[in-house]
Design a protein around this motif. Structure first.
Motif, PDB file in Angstrom:
ATOM      1  N   ILE A   1       9.045  -3.261  -7.607  1.00 24.94           N
ATOM      2  CA  ILE A   1      10.075  -2.498  -7.053  1.00 24.94           C
ATOM      3  C   ILE A   1      11.347  -3.380  -6.792  1.00 24.94           C
TER       4      ILE A   1
ATOM      5  N   ALA B   1       0.573   2.104 -11.077  1.00 27.57           N
ATOM      6  CA  ALA B   1       0.280   3.551 -11.267  1.00 27.57           C
ATOM      7  C   ALA B   1      -0.988   3.819 -12.264  1.00 27.57           C
TER       8      ALA B   1
ATOM      9  N   LEU C   1       9.404  -3.453 -13.744  1.00 29.15           N
ATOM     10  CA  LEU C   1       9.122  -1.819 -14.200  1.00 29.15           C
ATOM     11  C   LEU C   1       7.829  -1.691 -14.602  1.00 29.15           C
TER      12      LEU C   1
ATOM     13  N   ASP D   1      10.442  -3.380   2.836  1.00 28.68           N
ATOM     14  CA  ASP D   1       9.511  -3.050   1.658  1.00 28.68           C
ATOM     15  C   ASP D   1      10.182  -3.798   0.537  1.00 28.68           C
TER      16      ASP D   1
ATOM     17  N   PHE E   1      12.093  -2.446  -1.771  1.00 25.07           N
ATOM     18  CA  PHE E   1      13.204  -1.736  -2.262  1.00 25.07           C
ATOM     19  C   PHE E   1      14.305  -2.697  -1.363  1.00 25.07           C
TER      20      PHE E   1
ATOM     21  N   GLY F   1      18.183  -5.238 -11.840  1.00 21.97           N
ATOM     22  CA  GLY F   1      19.078  -4.231 -12.447  1.00 21.97           C
ATOM     23  C   GLY F   1      20.511  -4.331 -11.831  1.00 21.97           C
TER      24      GLY F   1
ATOM     25  N   VAL G   1      12.766  -4.741  -9.987  1.00 18.40           N
ATOM     26  CA  VAL G   1      13.714  -3.928 -10.574  1.00 18.40           C
ATOM     27  C   VAL G   1      14.901  -3.646 -10.218  1.00 18.40           C
ATOM     28  N   VAL G   2      14.901  -3.606  -9.011  1.00 21.08           N
ATOM     29  CA  VAL G   2      16.348  -3.356  -7.890  1.00 21.08           C
ATOM     30  C   VAL G   2      17.085  -4.717  -8.145  1.00 21.08           C
TER      31      VAL G   2
ATOM     32  N   PRO H   1      -4.365   7.542  -9.650  1.00 23.40           N
ATOM     33  CA  PRO H   1      -3.135   6.574  -9.775  1.00 23.40           C
ATOM     34  C   PRO H   1      -2.739   5.916  -8.344  1.00 23.40           C
ATOM     35  N   LEU H   2      -2.021   4.776  -8.779  1.00 21.92           N
ATOM     36  CA  LEU H   2      -1.493   3.837  -7.431  1.00 21.92           C
ATOM     37  C   LEU H   2      -2.733   3.373  -6.474  1.00 21.92           C
TER      38      LEU H   2
ATOM     39  N   VAL I   1       5.406  -1.879 -11.628  1.00 28.30           N
ATOM     40  CA  VAL I   1       5.440  -0.775 -11.010  1.00 28.30           C
ATOM     41  C   VAL I   1       4.377   0.386 -11.822  1.00 28.30           C
TER      42      VAL I   1
ATOM     43  N   PHE J   1       3.018  -3.977  -6.452  1.00 28.72           N
ATOM     44  CA  PHE J   1       3.854  -2.695  -6.640  1.00 28.72           C
ATOM     45  C   PHE J   1       5.127  -3.030  -5.906  1.00 28.72           C
ATOM     46  N   ASP J   2       5.205  -3.637  -4.775  1.00 25.73           N
ATOM     47  CA  ASP J   2       6.448  -3.949  -3.846  1.00 25.73           C
ATOM     48  C   ASP J   2       7.214  -4.868  -4.733  1.00 25.73           C
TER      49      ASP J   2
END
Lengths: 143, 748
Positions: A120, A81, A74, A33, A35, A127, A123-124, A91-92, A77, A116-117
């Motif tokens: 994420i 939503a 971000l 996914d 993440f 960051g 962001v991961v 939402p979403l 994501v 969306f994926d």
């Protein structure tokens, strides 16, 4: 670090990104996914940081864009939503919706949940890479 | 439903204005000021147009699932408060161009001028939103927005410690009590099933009290008034706008908006509270030496009048009062600012006899003071007439109190004006710049025009109340209102003349109450909280391990409680099958890793031992036929190992750090306790048959297609949005902290 490690990292980096992309796009149908994709990308980048040191790593990869990457992620994501919530009140919700024809691009089912994926993942990856980059510079090698 | 444009257009303009001023204003203070004035003027004009065409209403289904809609309407109340906020805002912004330049130049902060104008416009937008909101949730949002912007404005001179402290006091009092309003909104929603104010028939008394407190705090009413005199450190235009017309009006606006649904006893309570504020504010205004402090006291007192009028049930009169007072008070605040600019003095004791140097300002300010005192020929006369008219029905005591209140008003208005412009000249004034005088003249002319025909406020206030225009006129006969007004003027003159003699006594009273009053209590509370925070910091934050012990020991106690009371639930060892042996081996390895983690003395070794635990658990997921969970666990574990190592390696070695002293034994006891109870709890849970959890349903729905991804993206998608935001924020803060640490280390 040794020349061997450096060449191995060089060889591994792009394939790792391919794996990350695969995780990201296969997200809703198979294993992996956004993440996990972000984590794989972050790990690959941290290997580069470890093998080459922060200064050279920054020359090889555009590490300074890591915060921007996380920010765009971000936005993606939160956007995925908020935007459907504004349009439909749910939402979403993803497009095309379940009841419509699936749009295919080769074997890939194109859907806005990909955004969306991807968000994420960005962001991961962004960051973690940014924090690692900071930490590497704090070590004093590159102060 | 009316047409949406009259309400939408002003809101849209007000919303765009701060953005525009922020972007254009970077070019320089002049550009910022010009943009801000034009924006405010357009907002006022569009709002005026909206009111003239009869208002309108606009609703948009905001959160349909909960039946929440964003509903704005330009009704009578909204029109009056909106016009006052936009009109005074326009005048104040026009004034503040020159003022803020002179204010910021000596501080070397001229580049921040556009920030000031932007904040003023943002405040205007928040006030317009508040005035037009027809929904409790929106009401709360805009109410809080005004508190936040006011904090930024009061603490605008952020290099000044006192300004920061005063801003924080205002924020704590007004936004802190705003939480009660949120509670009231939630309660009212549960009670009435709707958030739309027009649909609610009556608020339960408890809800009304919850909503009353933030309103009192915002309008600086006793006992929550103390933030207002302190907020006077703000630049003068801020005081002239927020503390005369806008911020303090938000509190009574809230009460006016909720007036039809407030229960009777709560309304009755407003009357004594209002009179108390009149007394306290009046005493402050009669003794204060600093101009703005005097005016702050008078604002407290004047909103006490409004509270009394609301308590008497006269929303129309209260609204009229707010409008008339806003005009007079903002003019007086601006006068104080101009006088300070021209002489450099901030207090009455430093000035006097300025009427000869600044004749225009003196004349305009005289009209404003007369408006505040309620002299005929100004708009202010009618506000006192309405006040007396409303009190007359309530018997003698009310009338006596009313006259006494107006006498003090007259006296401090006279004290302010005469103290600055009459008497011996203590210091020559430099010529006041036109741009700092003409806004005051404009306000004075409006007050005079209002004294002639009521300035449209009559009709507006009437629409804000029951719908009929207020009847205001000069009557040259011996009716009660006129007699009372005459008594007020006579008494006010007497009080003003005798003030010098009784002032020490009042001053003593004010200092004494200041020593035990709510302001003091608040300071005490803040000091206590600060001290507690410092204590906690010393106990908890300095070292990581005792901190963990402090969280683990209470948890262990809770678990012990549950354990001893729920003992009969049963503990089952179950059977060990052959297939379980690899799992058991893995668990033993993980346990070994955990023990190594707490017993090692090297940070790096600790991270490695922790990694052993994590990877073993990831492997166990794979053994239990959950490869998707195993994949995510392994990835998380790898990332965390790298991150932890990155943090641990630059740390000084343990011997160089502050020694924990007596803590190791405490830590050991805590670890054993926590581990023991965690073991007991897990055992107990595993002894029961697997309950029907939502997790089982997720696994079933995922049909072997990566349950982690499914949960993240589909079943718990909205949670993921929140979690991703938190993740991004915490990573950003970590990166920022590391940069800050590096900067400190670099410093010699």
């Amino acid at each position: 670090m040794s020349l061997l490690a450096q060449s191995v990292v060089r060889l591994l980096f792009l394939p790792s990104l391919v794996v990350a992309t695969a995780f990201c796009v296969r997200g809703s149908t198979g294993m992996g996914d956004g993440f996990s994709a972000g984590l794989v990308a972050a790990i690959a980048t941290s290997l580069v940081l470890l093998a080459f040191g922060p200064r050279q790593a920054r020359r090889i990869l555009p590490l300074r864009h890591a915060p921007a990457t996380a920010g765009i992620g971000l936005l993606l994501v939160v956007g995925s939503a908020v935007v459907p919530a504004l349009v439909h009140g749910i939402p979403l919700e993803h497009f095309p919706r379940v009841e419509f024809q699936v749009v295919r691009l080769g074997a890939l089912a194109v859907n806005s949940s990909l955004l969306f994926d991807a968000g994420i993942a960005a962001v991961v990856a962004g960051g973690v890479v940014h924090v690692l980059d900071r930490a590497a510079s704090t070590d004093g090698q590159d102060a | 439903m009316g047409s949406p444009l009259p309400v939408l257009a002003p809101l849209a303009v007000a919303l765009v204005s701060p953005l525009l001023t922020w972007t254009v204003g970077r070019a320089g203070p002049r550009a910022a000021h010009l943009t801000a004035v034009s924006c405010a003027a357009i907002t006022f004009a569009v709002l005026l147009w909206g009111c003239l065409v009869g208002g309108g209403e606009w609703a948009w289904s905001w959160v349909p699932a909960w039946g929440i809609e964003a509903r704005f309407a330009l009704d009578g109340l909204a029109a009056l408060y909106g016009l006052v906020a936009a009109g005074i805002g326009l005048v104040v912004i026009a004034y503040s161009g020159r003022y803020i330049e002179d204010h910021l130049r000596p501080r070397g902060r001229l580049g921040e001028a556009h920030r000031f104008h932007t904040l003023l416009l943002l405040f205007l937008a928040a006030m317009l939103g508040l005035a037009t909101a027809q929904d409790l949730l929106l009401l709360f949002l805009f109410f809080d927005l005004t508190a936040l912007v006011s904090y930024l404005l009061i603490a605008f001179d952020h290099e000044d410690e006192e300004a920061r402290r005063s801003g924080l006091t205002a924020l704590l009092v007004t936004a802190g009590s705003g939480v009660l309003l949120l509670a009231a909104v939630a309660w009212a929603w549960l009670d009435a099933g709707t958030l739309r104010i027009a649909r609610i028939t009556a608020l339960p008394p408890a809800v009304a009290v919850l909503a009353l407190i933030p309103a009192l705090a915002k309008s600086a009413q006793v006992p929550l008034h103390f933030w207002l005199p302190r907020a006077m450190v703000a630049p003068t235009p801020v005081s002239a706008y927020l503390h005369s017309a806008a911020m303090v009006a938000a509190g009574v606006f809230l009460l006016s908006r909720l007036h039809p649904i407030l229960p009777g006893p709560v309304l009755d309570a407003l009357i004594p509270l209002g009179f108390l504020s009149i007394l306290v504010g009046g005493l402050i205004a009669l003794t204060a030496d600093v101009f703005k402090r005097l005016l702050a006291g008078s604002t407290i007192a004047q909103y006490g009048y409004v509270l009394v009028l609301l308590g008497l049930g006269d929303v129309a009169a209260a609204s009229f009062f707010v409008g008339a007072h806003a005009l007079a008070k903002s003019a007086l605040f601006l006068t104080a600012g101009t006088v300070t600019e021209a002489t450099g003095e901030r207090a009455l004791s430093g000035v006097g006899g300025l009427a000869r140097d600044l004749p225009t300002l003196a004349a305009a300010s005289l009209v404003a003071a007369a408006g505040l005192a309620g002299l005929p020929l100004t708009l202010g006369f009618f506000k006192d007439e309405l006040f007396f008219g409303a009190l007359a029905d309530r018997g003698t005591w009310a009338v006596v109190l009313g006259v006494a209140s107006s006498v003090t008003t007259f006296a401090y208005a006279a004290r302010f004006w005469a103290g600055i412009f009459l008497g011996p000249r203590r210091r020559r004034a430099a010529c006041a710049p036109t741009s700092l005088v003409f806004p005051i003249v404009l306000l004075a002319l409006l007050l005079l025009a209002g004294g002639w025909n009521g300035l449209g406020l009559r009709a507006l206030a009437g629409r804000a109340g029951e719908g009929e225009a207020l009847e205001l006129a000069y009557h040259l006969d011996l009716r009660l209102e006129n007699l009372l007004a005459l008594a007020t003027f006579a008494g006010g003159l007497l009080l003003f003349a005798g003030l010098r003699r009784i002032r020490p006594a009042i001053e003593g009273l004010v200092t004494a109450t200041g020593r035990i009053g709510p302001g003091r209590l608040f300071d005490l509370l803040v000091t206590l909280v600060e001290r507690a925070a410092r204590l906690l910091h010393r106990l908890d934050v300095r070292l990581l391990r005792p901190r963990l012990a402090h969280t683990l020991i209470p948890t262990a106690a809770l678990v012990a409680l549950a354990f001893f009371t729920q003992w009969q639930a049963g503990f089952d060892t179950g059977q060990v099958l052959r297939a379980d042996i690899p799992v058991l081996v893995g668990l033993v390895v993980a346990a070994g890793g955990a023990i190594a983690t707490i017993s090692t003395s090297s940070d790096t070794a600790m991270v490695m031992a922790l990694t052993v635990v994590g990877f073993t658990l990831a492997a166990l997921f794979a053994l239990l036929r959950a490869p998707d969970v195993a994949l995510v666990a392994a990835l998380v574990e790898t990332t965390f190992t790298i991150l932890l190592l990155a943090f641990v390696v630059p740390l000084p070695s343990k011997s160089e750090r502050v020694a924990g002293g007596r803590t190791p034994r405490l830590v050991a006891i805590a670890s054993v306790l926590a581990a023991g109870f965690a073991f007991v709890v897990t055992w107990e849970m595993l002894s029961r048959p697997i309950p029907e959890t939502v997790a089982a349903r997720y696994v079933e729905l995922a049909r072997g297609e990566g349950v982690v991804g499914k949960i993240l993206a589909d079943y718990r998608g909205l949670d993921t949005v929140g979690e991703t935001t938190v993740l991004a924020l915490s990573l950003a803060s970590v990166a920022m902290l590391m940069t800050a640490g590096r900067a400190r280390r670099r410093r010699p």
